[in-house]
Design a protein around this motif. Structure first.
Motif, PDB file in Angstrom:
ATOM      1  N   GLY A  61       0.829  -1.152  -0.063  1.00 17.46           N
ATOM      2  CA  GLY A  61       0.012   0.202  -0.049  1.00 17.46           C
ATOM      3  C   GLY A  61       0.735   1.183  -0.043  1.00 17.46           C
ATOM      4  N   MET A  62       0.476   2.400  -0.853  1.00 16.37           N
ATOM      5  CA  MET A  62       1.366   3.381  -1.000  1.00 16.37           C
ATOM      6  C   MET A  62       0.255   4.451  -1.021  1.00 16.37           C
ATOM      7  SD  MET A  62       3.908   2.028  -3.609  1.00 16.37           S
ATOM      8  CE  MET A  62       4.312   0.089  -3.572  1.00 16.37           C
ATOM      9  N   MET A  63       1.098   5.978  -0.629  1.00 14.76           N
ATOM     10  CA  MET A  63       0.231   7.131  -0.724  1.00 14.76           C
ATOM     11  C   MET A  63       0.175   7.511  -2.340  1.00 14.76           C
ATOM     12  SD  MET A  63       2.394   9.248   2.422  1.00 14.76           S
ATOM     13  CE  MET A  63       2.767  10.517   1.231  1.00 14.76           C
ATOM     14  N   PRO A  64      -0.993   8.151  -2.579  1.00 15.61           N
ATOM     15  CA  PRO A  64      -0.972   8.503  -4.036  1.00 15.61           C
ATOM     16  C   PRO A  64       0.004   9.502  -4.357  1.00 15.61           C
ATOM     17  CG  PRO A  64      -2.735   9.657  -2.744  1.00 15.61           C
ATOM     18  CD  PRO A  64      -1.874   8.640  -1.758  1.00 15.61           C
ATOM     19  N   GLY A  65       0.284   9.124  -5.625  1.00 18.04           N
ATOM     20  CA  GLY A  65       1.489  10.336  -6.190  1.00 18.04           C
ATOM     21  C   GLY A  65       2.800  10.055  -5.574  1.00 18.04           C
ATOM     22  N   GLU A 105      -7.794  -1.719  -8.499  1.00 19.32           N
ATOM     23  CA  GLU A 105      -8.460  -0.548  -8.209  1.00 19.32           C
ATOM     24  C   GLU A 105      -9.872  -1.170  -8.258  1.00 19.32           C
ATOM     25  OE1 GLU A 105      -7.543   2.699 -10.936  1.00 19.32           O
ATOM     26  OE2 GLU A 105      -6.444   1.167 -12.200  1.00 19.32           O
ATOM     27  N   ASP A 106     -10.088  -2.429  -8.271  1.00 17.91           N
ATOM     28  CA  ASP A 106     -11.463  -2.980  -7.785  1.00 17.91           C
ATOM     29  C   ASP A 106     -12.202  -2.475  -6.540  1.00 17.91           C
ATOM     30  OD1 ASP A 106     -13.506  -4.760  -6.440  1.00 17.91           O
ATOM     31  OD2 ASP A 106     -13.165  -6.179  -8.471  1.00 17.91           O
ATOM     32  N   PRO A 107     -13.027  -1.907  -6.391  1.00 24.42           N
ATOM     33  CA  PRO A 107     -13.709  -1.263  -5.102  1.00 24.42           C
ATOM     34  C   PRO A 107     -13.980  -2.200  -3.938  1.00 24.42           C
ATOM     35  CG  PRO A 107     -14.913  -0.340  -6.626  1.00 24.42           C
ATOM     36  CD  PRO A 107     -13.955  -1.419  -7.452  1.00 24.42           C
ATOM     37  N   GLU A 108     -14.451  -3.367  -4.492  1.00 30.46           N
ATOM     38  CA  GLU A 108     -14.424  -4.579  -3.392  1.00 30.46           C
ATOM     39  C   GLU A 108     -13.241  -5.090  -2.938  1.00 30.46           C
ATOM     40  OE1 GLU A 108     -17.038  -7.729  -4.251  1.00 30.46           O
ATOM     41  OE2 GLU A 108     -18.521  -6.568  -5.635  1.00 30.46           O
ATOM     42  N   VAL A 109     -12.356  -5.159  -3.642  1.00 24.95           N
ATOM     43  CA  VAL A 109     -11.030  -5.917  -3.047  1.00 24.95           C
ATOM     44  C   VAL A 109     -10.271  -4.667  -2.263  1.00 24.95           C
ATOM     45  CG1 VAL A 109      -8.700  -6.421  -3.733  1.00 24.95           C
ATOM     46  CG2 VAL A 109     -10.869  -7.384  -5.238  1.00 24.95           C
ATOM     47  N   LYS A 110     -10.446  -3.373  -2.808  1.00 23.34           N
ATOM     48  CA  LYS A 110      -9.772  -2.577  -1.958  1.00 23.34           C
ATOM     49  C   LYS A 110     -10.551  -1.999  -0.449  1.00 23.34           C
ATOM     50  CE  LYS A 110      -7.503   1.050  -3.244  1.00 23.34           C
ATOM     51  NZ  LYS A 110      -7.289   2.571  -4.404  1.00 23.34           N
ATOM     52  N   GLY A 111     -11.988  -2.276  -0.732  1.00 14.08           N
ATOM     53  CA  GLY A 111     -12.834  -2.294   0.630  1.00 14.08           C
ATOM     54  C   GLY A 111     -12.296  -3.598   1.623  1.00 14.08           C
ATOM     55  N   GLU A 118      -6.909  -0.397   7.586  1.00 11.62           N
ATOM     56  CA  GLU A 118      -7.398   0.856   7.766  1.00 11.62           C
ATOM     57  C   GLU A 118      -6.328   1.783   7.187  1.00 11.62           C
ATOM     58  OE1 GLU A 118      -8.937   1.600  11.710  1.00 11.62           O
ATOM     59  OE2 GLU A 118      -9.885  -0.349  11.657  1.00 11.62           O
ATOM     60  N   PRO A 119      -6.155   1.757   5.925  1.00  3.75           N
ATOM     61  CA  PRO A 119      -4.884   2.653   5.781  1.00  3.75           C
ATOM     62  C   PRO A 119      -5.256   4.221   5.545  1.00  3.75           C
ATOM     63  CG  PRO A 119      -5.793   1.715   3.806  1.00  3.75           C
ATOM     64  CD  PRO A 119      -6.659   1.107   4.885  1.00  3.75           C
ATOM     65  N   PRO A 120      -4.412   5.120   5.648  1.00  6.81           N
ATOM     66  CA  PRO A 120      -4.962   6.461   5.249  1.00  6.81           C
ATOM     67  C   PRO A 120      -5.524   6.803   3.978  1.00  6.81           C
ATOM     68  CG  PRO A 120      -2.574   6.308   5.681  1.00  6.81           C
ATOM     69  CD  PRO A 120      -3.045   4.984   5.612  1.00  6.81           C
ATOM     70  N   GLN A 121      -6.399   7.685   3.744  1.00 10.51           N
ATOM     71  CA  GLN A 121      -7.130   7.665   2.522  1.00 10.51           C
ATOM     72  C   GLN A 121      -6.637   8.902   1.365  1.00 10.51           C
ATOM     73  OE1 GLN A 121      -9.484   5.203   1.358  1.00 10.51           O
ATOM     74  NE2 GLN A 121      -8.938   4.162   2.883  1.00 10.51           N
ATOM     75  N   PRO A 122      -6.523   8.978   0.513  1.00  8.31           N
ATOM     76  CA  PRO A 122      -6.649   7.741  -0.621  1.00  8.31           C
ATOM     77  C   PRO A 122      -5.487   6.953  -0.512  1.00  8.31           C
ATOM     78  CG  PRO A 122      -6.223   9.914  -1.600  1.00  8.31           C
ATOM     79  CD  PRO A 122      -6.516  10.063  -0.365  1.00  8.31           C
ATOM     80  N   PHE A 123      -5.137   5.853  -1.352  1.00 13.97           N
ATOM     81  CA  PHE A 123      -4.076   5.068  -1.234  1.00 13.97           C
ATOM     82  C   PHE A 123      -4.046   4.161  -2.788  1.00 13.97           C
ATOM     83  CE2 PHE A 123      -7.225   2.556   0.546  1.00 13.97           C
ATOM     84  CZ  PHE A 123      -6.958   1.006   0.326  1.00 13.97           C
TER      85      PHE A 123
END
Length: 161
Positions: A61-65, A105-111, A118-123
């Protein structure tokens, strides 16, 4: 399956449960590890990273950008090394994993991931496809032992004095 095939963490766990368990323990011993990616010009970049083993996958998991995320989006190849810890004993040995990181990017998998982590959002979320796992350790204070696993092959063990 050929040696160049990439597989998920569950495939390693099934093929070599002992090595998978040791690797998970080494990565679980510390929060931050070292990720190597390839920059736009092809040179290596190393950065800190947290990893998770969930549902038969090794997740990044990584911060966006973030630069490491941008590197992986451009070229998915990576190498990951478990934090060796504060002492030189490296209980369990040194573990390195190589493969490809595929953005999810699948919302179900990310959910489902977010419910566990509980990662910081977005990611950015990447699942990994393994091409190699290597464990290096000292046996009997005498031998340097290197275990190499590649998909479709048994663990190969090399021992040197």
């Amino acid at each position: 399956m050929t040696a160049n095939t990439a597989v998920n963490w569950a495939a390693l766990t099934e093929a070599e449960p002992g090595l998978a368990k040791i690797a998970e323990e080494r990565f679980g011993a510390f929060t931050h590890h070292v990720l190597a990616t390839l920059r736009k010009d092809g040179s290596p970049r190393t950065t800190g990273l947290e990893v998770r083993f969930l549902s038969g996958e090794l997740w990044l998991g990584m911060m966006p950008g973030s630069l490491k995320a941008l590197d992986l989006l451009r070229d998915p190849r990576f190498a990951l090394q478990a934090n060796p810890g504060p002492d030189t004993a490296m209980g369990g040995g040194d573990i390195r994993i190589a493969g490809r990181a595929i953005e999810v990017e699948d919302p179900e998998v990310k959910g489902a991931y977010m419910e566990e982590v509980e990662p910081p959002q977005p990611f950015h979320l990447f699942r990994t496809e393994l091409t190699e796992v290597v464990r290096t350790f000292v046996e009997d204070d005498k031998y340097l032992v290197v275990q190499v696993w590649k998909p479709g092959e048994p663990v190969r063990t090399l021992k040197r004095t």
